[in-house]
Design an enzyme around this catalytic site. Structure first.
Site, PDB file in Angstrom:
ATOM      1  N   HIS A  37       0.386  -1.319  -0.062  1.00  0.00           N
ATOM      2  CA  HIS A  37       0.013   0.179   0.055  1.00  0.00           C
ATOM      3  C   HIS A  37       0.699   1.377  -0.211  1.00  0.00           C
ATOM      4  O   HIS A  37       0.375   2.210  -0.626  1.00  0.00           O
ATOM      5  CB  HIS A  37      -0.824   0.036   0.937  1.00  0.00           C
ATOM      6  CG  HIS A  37      -1.868  -1.048   1.439  1.00  0.00           C
ATOM      7  ND1 HIS A  37      -1.609  -2.610   2.618  1.00  0.00           N
ATOM      8  CD2 HIS A  37      -3.257  -1.313   1.014  1.00  0.00           C
ATOM      9  CE1 HIS A  37      -2.949  -2.676   2.264  1.00  0.00           C
ATOM     10  NE2 HIS A  37      -3.028  -2.585   1.397  1.00  0.00           N
ATOM     11  N   GLN A  61     -18.049  -6.558  -0.951  1.00  0.00           N
ATOM     12  CA  GLN A  61     -16.666  -7.330  -2.020  1.00  0.00           C
ATOM     13  C   GLN A  61     -16.243  -8.775  -1.881  1.00  0.00           C
ATOM     14  O   GLN A  61     -15.671  -9.094  -2.235  1.00  0.00           O
ATOM     15  CB  GLN A  61     -15.377  -6.735  -2.388  1.00  0.00           C
ATOM     16  CG  GLN A  61     -14.369  -6.546  -0.995  1.00  0.00           C
ATOM     17  CD  GLN A  61     -13.424  -5.673  -1.541  1.00  0.00           C
ATOM     18  OE1 GLN A  61     -14.236  -4.324  -2.356  1.00  0.00           O
ATOM     19  NE2 GLN A  61     -12.342  -5.639  -2.107  1.00  0.00           N
TER      20      GLN A  61
HETATM   21  P1  AMP Z   1      -6.345  -3.959  -0.261  1.00  0.00           P
HETATM   22  O1  AMP Z   1      -6.408  -2.834   0.971  1.00  0.00           O
HETATM   23  O2  AMP Z   1      -5.835  -5.553  -0.179  1.00  0.00           O
HETATM   24  O3  AMP Z   1      -7.656  -3.374  -1.205  1.00  0.00           O
HETATM   25  O4  AMP Z   1      -5.685  -3.181  -1.462  1.00  0.00           O
HETATM   26  C1  AMP Z   1      -6.039  -2.219  -1.310  1.00  0.00           C
HETATM   27  C2  AMP Z   1      -4.549  -1.565  -3.253  1.00  0.00           C
HETATM   28  O5  AMP Z   1      -3.280  -1.968  -2.149  1.00  0.00           O
HETATM   29  C3  AMP Z   1      -4.173  -2.777  -4.008  1.00  0.00           C
HETATM   30  O6  AMP Z   1      -4.698  -1.824  -5.045  1.00  0.00           O
HETATM   31  C4  AMP Z   1      -3.826  -3.797  -4.062  1.00  0.00           C
HETATM   32  O7  AMP Z   1      -3.427  -4.617  -5.441  1.00  0.00           O
HETATM   33  C5  AMP Z   1      -2.623  -2.697  -3.938  1.00  0.00           C
HETATM   34  N1  AMP Z   1      -1.636  -3.888  -3.506  1.00  0.00           N
HETATM   35  C6  AMP Z   1      -1.534  -4.751  -1.977  1.00  0.00           C
HETATM   36  N2  AMP Z   1      -0.363  -5.526  -2.092  1.00  0.00           N
HETATM   37  C7  AMP Z   1       0.081  -5.319  -2.852  1.00  0.00           C
HETATM   38  C8  AMP Z   1       1.707  -5.018  -3.627  1.00  0.00           C
HETATM   39  N3  AMP Z   1       1.769  -6.189  -2.314  1.00  0.00           N
HETATM   40  N4  AMP Z   1       2.247  -4.549  -4.002  1.00  0.00           N
HETATM   41  C9  AMP Z   1       1.209  -3.633  -4.916  1.00  0.00           C
HETATM   42  N5  AMP Z   1       0.190  -3.192  -4.479  1.00  0.00           N
HETATM   43  C10 AMP Z   1      -0.081  -4.158  -3.438  1.00  0.00           C
END
Ligand code: AMP
Length: 282
Positions: A37, A61
């Site tokens: 993030h 979701q």
């Molecule tokens: P989430 O909180 O899991 O919904 O993720 C929020 C955003 O962070 C989304 O756009 C994810 O793709 C991105 N994200 C989560 N983990 C990673 C990672 N390891 N590398 C890059 N982006 C990430």
């Protein structure tokens, strides 16, 4: 850095920024923030005058048997990370603020795209993602929005939604951030016990193997995904949901690995479902 829990507070702040001619970046998250993030927040701070990070665990979701209730949360630490990286505003609404009692409108892509890959086991997932991201776009009205390539199908779906719905927002994809040993960072990694954490390395090892085969000139999706599956199947704690090559834009299956193809996987390690992927560059 400000924290806002009300939609109106965000609207007012962004209106003020826009009156001053400033550009606004949005980083949507579900919280329990880590360096993955963080990389999105950094990119937004670099490319936009003001950065809004949303921290909202979006119930629409999650399927009925998924991990909404056990999903990790730590808003204090999330705030600290946002502040340390130079975010200007954190939007942390309640479920009631976002949906109200009678919310019944969804944004949904009705092609085959959201039914592929993760959509097979998570049939309502991308409808929830499109709905909440669409709402966040309407609330924040950003110039750019930042998403991780780790969730490659989500990124492709958001790009499609933006095209279809004529959102004047630039979608910026950011590379996967990994732990030192290769595991893609994820809030869900916290579910893994010591043994599972070791087993989880089969995902990034499969990505590495697949990428090396492609770099050596292998063009058969079948051959590459079979080898990747063989590697994962050697791990007793792993159970494959899918390992598949798809077109990077449409998410439909392909036979040939050429530029723009996404090779994506979802694998259960114990009860934890993890994802990883790579894109064919040349
Ligand atoms: P989430 O909180 O899991 O919904 O993720 C929020 C955003 O962070 C989304 O756009 C994810 O793709 C991105 N994200 C989560 N983990 C990673 C990672 N390891 N590398 C890059 N982006 C990430």
């Amino acid at each position: 850095m400000k924290v806002a829990v009300k939609i109106d507070e965000i609207r007012q702040q962004v209106r003020e920024w826009k009156q001053q001619g400033l550009t606004v970046g949005l980083v949507p998250t579900m919280g329990y923030l880590h360096e993955g993030h963080g990389s999105l927040i950094k990119k937004s701070v670099e490319l936009c005058d003001k950065t809004v990070v949303s921290v909202f665990l979006n119930p629409t979701q999650f399927g009925p048997n998924e991990d909404l209730d056990s999903y990790p949360r730590d808003f204090e630490s999330d705030k600290e990370l946002c502040q340390s990286l130079g975010a200007d505003l954190v939007f942390h609404p309640s479920v009631e603020e976002m949906y109200g009692e009678d919310a019944s409108t969804y944004v949904e892509i009705v092609s085959e795209m959201p039914k592929q890959l993760c959509g097979k086991t998570r049939p309502i997932h991308f409808r929830g993602v499109c709905t909440v991201v669409s709402k966040l776009f309407n609330i924040v009205n950003p110039d750019k929005a930042f998403f991780g390539e780790k969730d490659a199908q989500q990124l492709a779906i958001i790009r499609k939604m933006v095209r279809d719905m004529s959102y004047g927002i630039e979608i910026v994809g950011c590379p996967i951030v990994r732990e030192a040993d290769g595991l893609a960072k994820s809030s869900r990694n916290t579910y893994l016990n010591e043994e599972e954490r070791k087993a989880s390395l089969c995902l990034s090892r499969a990505v590495k193997l697949g990428r090396e085969m492609v770099e050596k000139g292998e063009e058969s999706a079948e051959k590459v995904t079979s080898e990747m599956k063989n590697l994962i199947n050697k791990e007793p704690l792993a159970r494959i949901d899918y390992v598949q090559a798809v077109d990077g834009v449409t998410m439909l299956p392909v036979d040939t690995l050429k530029k723009g193809v996404l090779v994506a996987m979802a694998v259960y390690i114990g009860n934890t479902r993890l994802i990883d992927n790579f894109s064919v560059k040349e």
